[in-house]
Design an enzyme around this catalytic site. Structure first.
Site, PDB file in Angstrom:
ATOM      1  N   SER A  99       0.821  -1.219   0.000  1.00  0.00           N
ATOM      2  CA  SER A  99       0.000   0.000   0.000  1.00  0.00           C
ATOM      3  C   SER A  99       0.852   1.265   0.000  1.00  0.00           C
ATOM      4  O   SER A  99       0.422   2.303   0.499  1.00  0.00           O
ATOM      5  CB  SER A  99      -0.926   0.008   1.224  1.00  0.00           C
ATOM      6  OG  SER A  99      -0.151  -0.049   2.424  1.00  0.00           O
ATOM      7  N   GLY A 106       1.939   0.956  -5.216  1.00  0.00           N
ATOM      8  CA  GLY A 106       0.832   0.023  -5.073  1.00  0.00           C
ATOM      9  C   GLY A 106      -0.510   0.734  -5.108  1.00  0.00           C
ATOM     10  O   GLY A 106      -1.475   0.266  -5.730  1.00  0.00           O
ATOM     11  N   PHE A 148      11.726  -6.763   1.150  1.00  0.00           N
ATOM     12  CA  PHE A 148      10.704  -7.545   1.843  1.00  0.00           C
ATOM     13  C   PHE A 148       9.963  -8.501   0.918  1.00  0.00           C
ATOM     14  O   PHE A 148       9.029  -9.176   1.341  1.00  0.00           O
ATOM     15  CB  PHE A 148       9.693  -6.615   2.522  1.00  0.00           C
ATOM     16  CG  PHE A 148      10.316  -5.608   3.441  1.00  0.00           C
ATOM     17  CD1 PHE A 148      10.991  -6.016   4.583  1.00  0.00           C
ATOM     18  CD2 PHE A 148      10.248  -4.254   3.165  1.00  0.00           C
ATOM     19  CE1 PHE A 148      11.572  -5.096   5.433  1.00  0.00           C
ATOM     20  CE2 PHE A 148      10.835  -3.324   4.003  1.00  0.00           C
ATOM     21  CZ  PHE A 148      11.502  -3.746   5.144  1.00  0.00           C
ATOM     22  N   LYS A 203      18.977   1.192 -12.884  1.00  0.00           N
ATOM     23  CA  LYS A 203      18.703   2.616 -13.140  1.00  0.00           C
ATOM     24  C   LYS A 203      18.556   3.399 -11.840  1.00  0.00           C
ATOM     25  O   LYS A 203      18.859   4.597 -11.781  1.00  0.00           O
ATOM     26  CB  LYS A 203      17.481   2.768 -14.036  1.00  0.00           C
ATOM     27  CG  LYS A 203      16.183   2.175 -13.502  1.00  0.00           C
ATOM     28  CD  LYS A 203      15.375   3.129 -12.654  1.00  0.00           C
ATOM     29  CE  LYS A 203      14.150   2.470 -12.054  1.00  0.00           C
ATOM     30  NZ  LYS A 203      13.346   3.408 -11.234  1.00  0.00           N
ATOM     31  N   SER A 261      11.465  11.637  -7.919  1.00  0.00           N
ATOM     32  CA  SER A 261      12.370  10.498  -7.779  1.00  0.00           C
ATOM     33  C   SER A 261      13.004  10.455  -6.399  1.00  0.00           C
ATOM     34  O   SER A 261      13.800  11.325  -6.034  1.00  0.00           O
ATOM     35  CB  SER A 261      13.466  10.558  -8.846  1.00  0.00           C
ATOM     36  OG  SER A 261      14.450   9.576  -8.598  1.00  0.00           O
ATOM     37  N   ARG A 262      12.699   9.401  -5.641  1.00  0.00           N
ATOM     38  CA  ARG A 262      13.292   9.278  -4.310  1.00  0.00           C
ATOM     39  C   ARG A 262      14.770   8.947  -4.405  1.00  0.00           C
ATOM     40  O   ARG A 262      15.550   9.306  -3.527  1.00  0.00           O
ATOM     41  CB  ARG A 262      12.548   8.212  -3.509  1.00  0.00           C
ATOM     42  CG  ARG A 262      12.711   6.797  -4.014  1.00  0.00           C
ATOM     43  CD  ARG A 262      11.750   5.822  -3.387  1.00  0.00           C
ATOM     44  NE  ARG A 262      10.391   6.048  -3.826  1.00  0.00           N
ATOM     45  CZ  ARG A 262       9.364   5.250  -3.533  1.00  0.00           C
ATOM     46  NH1 ARG A 262       9.566   4.184  -2.780  1.00  0.00           N
ATOM     47  NH2 ARG A 262       8.158   5.501  -3.966  1.00  0.00           N
ATOM     48  N   ASN A 263      15.196   8.237  -5.456  1.00  0.00           N
ATOM     49  CA  ASN A 263      16.605   7.888  -5.602  1.00  0.00           C
ATOM     50  C   ASN A 263      17.450   9.121  -5.893  1.00  0.00           C
ATOM     51  O   ASN A 263      18.502   9.323  -5.301  1.00  0.00           O
ATOM     52  CB  ASN A 263      16.774   6.843  -6.700  1.00  0.00           C
ATOM     53  CG  ASN A 263      16.219   5.492  -6.291  1.00  0.00           C
ATOM     54  OD1 ASN A 263      16.824   4.761  -5.530  1.00  0.00           O
ATOM     55  ND2 ASN A 263      15.021   5.170  -6.789  1.00  0.00           N
ATOM     56  N   VAL A 265      11.067   3.910   0.657  1.00  0.00           N
ATOM     57  CA  VAL A 265      12.276   3.098   0.575  1.00  0.00           C
ATOM     58  C   VAL A 265      13.085   3.532  -0.636  1.00  0.00           C
ATOM     59  O   VAL A 265      12.548   3.704  -1.732  1.00  0.00           O
ATOM     60  CB  VAL A 265      11.920   1.603   0.455  1.00  0.00           C
ATOM     61  CG1 VAL A 265      13.170   0.767   0.225  1.00  0.00           C
ATOM     62  CG2 VAL A 265      11.194   1.143   1.710  1.00  0.00           C
ATOM     63  N   GLU A 268      15.141   2.300  -3.234  1.00  0.00           N
ATOM     64  CA  GLU A 268      15.444   0.982  -3.794  1.00  0.00           C
ATOM     65  C   GLU A 268      16.875   0.893  -4.317  1.00  0.00           C
ATOM     66  O   GLU A 268      17.501  -0.163  -4.273  1.00  0.00           O
ATOM     67  CB  GLU A 268      14.453   0.637  -4.907  1.00  0.00           C
ATOM     68  CG  GLU A 268      13.042   0.330  -4.414  1.00  0.00           C
ATOM     69  CD  GLU A 268      12.929  -1.011  -3.702  1.00  0.00           C
ATOM     70  OE1 GLU A 268      13.953  -1.586  -3.279  1.00  0.00           O
ATOM     71  OE2 GLU A 268      11.790  -1.495  -3.558  1.00  0.00           O
TER      72      GLU A 268
END
Length: 335
Positions: free
Chosen positions: A9, A13, A83, A190, A253-255, A278, A280
């Site tokens: 979630s 998701g 996970f 990426k 973009s979290r990265n 998170v 990734e």
């Protein structure tokens, strides 16, 4: 399909559930968080992710895996890569062996160096019923029905086409591929390149630098894809260049934003706690780094990000090392 389960979630998701809601009678979201499940049920909103988005009424939520999966004609896995294995193991008793599975998680498992579809196959079996999806798809724009495109890959194109039909609409264009390994390798690598781009931007680099990093990132993706048995042409498609461009340049973009935060002195733990997301790329770089040394793949950007995150190297020293590298033929290692 009458009923589809989305496991996870988070932002992706949640956004992906809205795509399924347009073609499926009921979409059941499984959440670890009671507060999220309750907010979706009572308010048709996710109280932690994409909070401003009003979700369709045929999206429901539960914290019970058995309730979420039972009776579902397809299962979509949208959990963080770290996970994924444990989540699949706990889902195994409830998923029929004939139910198709779509994997949205992106990454590479550390130590085993397995891609996400391989992790799922380990725990749930029947790899022919597993598909993966990748592309330039930030959840914040998908949920707003901004035009997006993606590729669905599976060993069995019938499986890929089934999911293609379930999620394709005017605003979300979906293509199919049988290059599962290539699509997944691009999806993992990426994110690492995007962290490098964030570090560069945070250090004051300009557009020329960003473009150079992204282009050399495509070459690095190509070497990884070839080493893993994928098609290097996949790197030029939605899972490669498409996703790389958006992940390296977007404000969503979290990265990339994590790379910028690193320059400002923020740690991975504090960034993830602050954003409730998170990173990734910080997980994938572990497996990619190990794989590169095992298979003798030249991956300077992966090595650089790993050195900063896990070897205590200073950003200045890593940047200097990259700039001092001797240039070679542009596409070495991809033939």
């Amino acid at each position: 399909m009458k009923r589809v389960c989305v496991v996870g979630s988070g932002s992706w998701g949640t956004a992906f559930s809205t795509l399924l809601a347009a073609t499926c009678e009921t979409v059941v979201v499984w959440s670890r968080e009671d507060v999220i499940a309750e907010s979706i049920r009572s308010e048709h909103r996710n109280c932690l992710h994409l909070r401003d988005a009003l979700l369709p009424e045929n999206i429901v939520a539960t914290t019970s895996q058995e309730e979420a999966v039972s009776g579902s004609e397809a299962v979509v896995l949208a959990t963080p890569s770290a996970f994924l294995r444990s989540t699949c193991a706990s889902l195994a008793p409830y998923i029929d062996t004939q139910v198709p599975i779509l994997v949205l998680s992106k990454g590479m498992e550390a130590h085993s160096h397995k891609l996400m579809h391989e992790v799922v196959a380990d725990e749930l079996g029947h790899p022919e019923r597993i598909a993966v999806l990748s592309g330039p798809n930030h959840a914040e724009e998908v949920v707003e029905k901004s035009f997006s495109a993606a590729v669905v890959a599976s060993e069995d194109l019938t499986c890929a086409k089934r999911f293609q039909k379930a999620i394709s609409c005017r605003e979300f264009r979906t293509y199919v591929s049988d290059d599962v390994r290539g699509v997944e390798a691009c999806a993992a690598a990426k994110n690492v390149v995007a962290i490098a781009c964030g570090v560069a931007v945070g250090s004051g680099a300009g557009d020329n630098t960003l473009a150079a990093l992204m282009t050399r990132g495509i070459a690095e993706l190509g070497r990884i894809v070839v080493a893993l048995g994928g098609n290097p042409l996949t790197c030029m498609g939605l899972a490669g260049m498409g996703d790389l461009v958006v992940t390296c340049t977007s404000r969503h973009s979290r990265n990339r934003s994590f790379g910028e935060a690193l320059v400002g002195g923020e740690t991975l733990d504090t960034y993830q706690s602050r954003t409730h997301m998170v990173v990734e790329g910080a997980q994938a770089v572990k497996g990619l780094y190990e794989l590169g040394h095992q298979k003798h793949i030249e991956m300077p950007l992966t090595d650089a990000v790993h050195a900063i995150l896990y070897e205590g190297a200073s950003i200045d020293a890593v940047v200097a090392n990259l700039m001092d590298r001797m240039p070679r033929n542009e596409f070495y290692g991809i033939e």
